[in-house]
Design a protein around this motif. Structure first.
Motif, PDB file in Angstrom:
ATOM      1  N   GLY A   1       0.812  -1.221   0.000  1.00 35.05           N
ATOM      2  CA  GLY A   1       0.000   0.000   0.000  1.00 35.05           C
ATOM      3  C   GLY A   1       0.841   1.263   0.000  1.00 35.05           C
ATOM      4  N   ARG A   2       2.049   1.202   0.504  1.00 34.23           N
ATOM      5  CA  ARG A   2       2.946   2.353   0.578  1.00 34.23           C
ATOM      6  C   ARG A   2       3.745   2.563  -0.702  1.00 34.23           C
ATOM      7  N   LYS A   3       3.680   1.635  -1.610  1.00 31.94           N
ATOM      8  CA  LYS A   3       4.398   1.695  -2.887  1.00 31.94           C
ATOM      9  C   LYS A   3       5.911   1.771  -2.703  1.00 31.94           C
ATOM     10  N   THR A   4       6.437   1.043  -1.756  1.00 34.46           N
ATOM     11  CA  THR A   4       7.883   0.988  -1.531  1.00 34.46           C
ATOM     12  C   THR A   4       8.415  -0.287  -2.172  1.00 34.46           C
ATOM     13  N   ARG A   5       8.734  -0.224  -3.450  1.00 35.04           N
ATOM     14  CA  ARG A   5       9.146  -1.418  -4.184  1.00 35.04           C
ATOM     15  C   ARG A   5      10.485  -1.947  -3.709  1.00 35.04           C
ATOM     16  N   LEU A   6      11.433  -1.047  -3.446  1.00 38.38           N
ATOM     17  CA  LEU A   6      12.767  -1.491  -3.082  1.00 38.38           C
ATOM     18  C   LEU A   6      12.751  -2.259  -1.763  1.00 38.38           C
ATOM     19  N   LEU A   7      12.115  -1.694  -0.768  1.00 37.45           N
ATOM     20  CA  LEU A   7      12.048  -2.368   0.537  1.00 37.45           C
ATOM     21  C   LEU A   7      11.248  -3.657   0.446  1.00 37.45           C
ATOM     22  N   ARG A   8      10.196  -3.637  -0.349  1.00 38.92           N
ATOM     23  CA  ARG A   8       9.342  -4.813  -0.457  1.00 38.92           C
ATOM     24  C   ARG A   8      10.063  -5.975  -1.123  1.00 38.92           C
ATOM     25  N   PHE A   9      10.842  -5.700  -2.161  1.00 35.80           N
ATOM     26  CA  PHE A   9      11.510  -6.788  -2.869  1.00 35.80           C
ATOM     27  C   PHE A   9      12.858  -7.146  -2.269  1.00 35.80           C
ATOM     28  N   LEU A  10      13.329  -6.402  -1.275  1.00 28.68           N
ATOM     29  CA  LEU A  10      14.529  -6.812  -0.546  1.00 28.68           C
ATOM     30  C   LEU A  10      14.206  -7.855   0.521  1.00 28.68           C
ATOM     31  N   LEU A  11      12.941  -7.980   0.869  1.00 30.13           N
ATOM     32  CA  LEU A  11      12.554  -8.965   1.872  1.00 30.13           C
ATOM     33  C   LEU A  11      12.771 -10.396   1.398  1.00 30.13           C
ATOM     34  N   LEU A  12      12.459 -10.676   0.131  1.00 27.15           N
ATOM     35  CA  LEU A  12      12.588 -12.044  -0.375  1.00 27.15           C
ATOM     36  C   LEU A  12      14.029 -12.548  -0.338  1.00 27.15           C
ATOM     37  N   PRO A  13      15.012 -11.784  -0.855  1.00 24.41           N
ATOM     38  CA  PRO A  13      16.390 -12.288  -0.749  1.00 24.41           C
ATOM     39  C   PRO A  13      16.886 -12.379   0.694  1.00 24.41           C
ATOM     40  N   ALA A  14      16.456 -11.458   1.548  1.00 20.22           N
ATOM     41  CA  ALA A  14      16.882 -11.506   2.953  1.00 20.22           C
ATOM     42  C   ALA A  14      16.317 -12.748   3.644  1.00 20.22           C
ATOM     43  N   LEU A  15      15.063 -13.062   3.400  1.00 22.44           N
ATOM     44  CA  LEU A  15      14.467 -14.246   4.005  1.00 22.44           C
ATOM     45  C   LEU A  15      15.029 -15.536   3.409  1.00 22.44           C
ATOM     46  N   ALA A  16      15.336 -15.517   2.104  1.00 24.08           N
ATOM     47  CA  ALA A  16      15.969 -16.684   1.487  1.00 24.08           C
ATOM     48  C   ALA A  16      17.368 -16.905   2.068  1.00 24.08           C
ATOM     49  N   ALA A  17      18.095 -15.816   2.299  1.00 24.54           N
ATOM     50  CA  ALA A  17      19.413 -15.937   2.942  1.00 24.54           C
ATOM     51  C   ALA A  17      19.260 -16.467   4.369  1.00 24.54           C
ATOM     52  N   GLY A  18      18.214 -16.058   5.056  1.00 26.02           N
ATOM     53  CA  GLY A  18      17.950 -16.577   6.392  1.00 26.02           C
ATOM     54  C   GLY A  18      17.662 -18.071   6.375  1.00 26.02           C
ATOM     55  N   LEU A  19      16.936 -18.529   5.359  1.00 27.86           N
ATOM     56  CA  LEU A  19      16.678 -19.966   5.228  1.00 27.86           C
ATOM     57  C   LEU A  19      17.964 -20.741   4.965  1.00 27.86           C
ATOM     58  N   ILE A  20      18.803 -20.201   4.108  1.00 28.38           N
ATOM     59  CA  ILE A  20      20.065 -20.873   3.794  1.00 28.38           C
ATOM     60  C   ILE A  20      20.968 -20.916   5.019  1.00 28.38           C
ATOM     61  N   TYR A  21      21.067 -19.792   5.732  1.00 29.41           N
ATOM     62  CA  TYR A  21      21.891 -19.746   6.937  1.00 29.41           C
ATOM     63  C   TYR A  21      21.361 -20.721   7.997  1.00 29.41           C
TER      64      TYR A  21
END
Length: 116
Positions: A38-58
């Protein structure tokens, strides 16, 4: 008969607590992702997926014992987690997986993930 009750009580307590935690973490991630949409923050929104994927790998590397630190304890109090502090990896894997589930459900609901 009391022993049977103890087994079922422990089973439902253990799994009920984990199901509640999964639901709360996934729902919180779902609401946060919808709020970011709703806030239209594309950069912050799409940085979540790689961060969470890195968390899964770690979490996986830590839980499987492939990533060890010098400060890890080598006392074997449980045969379930071998000799290292692999519970740290298990909890990291659990939390990252729940948050990733919530984010993916929010993206699916918004139509960012294509359905076949």
């Amino acid at each position: 008969m009391d022993h049977l009750f103890e087994i079922w009580a422990e089973f439902f307590t253990f799994w009920g607590f984990h199901i509640l935690c999964v639901w709360l973490l996934a729902f919180g991630a779902f609401r946060a992702e919808r709020w970011l949409m709703g806030r239209k923050t594309r950069l912050l929104r799409f940085l979540l997926l790689p961060a969470l994927a890195a968390g899964l790998i770690y979490g996986y590397l830590r839980f499987s014992g492939r990533l060890l630190y010098a400060a890890d304890g080598w006392d074997s109090w449980s045969k379930l987690y071998h000799y290292t502090n692999q519970t740290n990896g298990a909890s990291f894997l659990f939390c990252s997986g729940c948050l990733l589930l919530g984010v993916l459900l929010a993206l699916l609901k918004a139509g960012y993930v294509r359905r076949k």
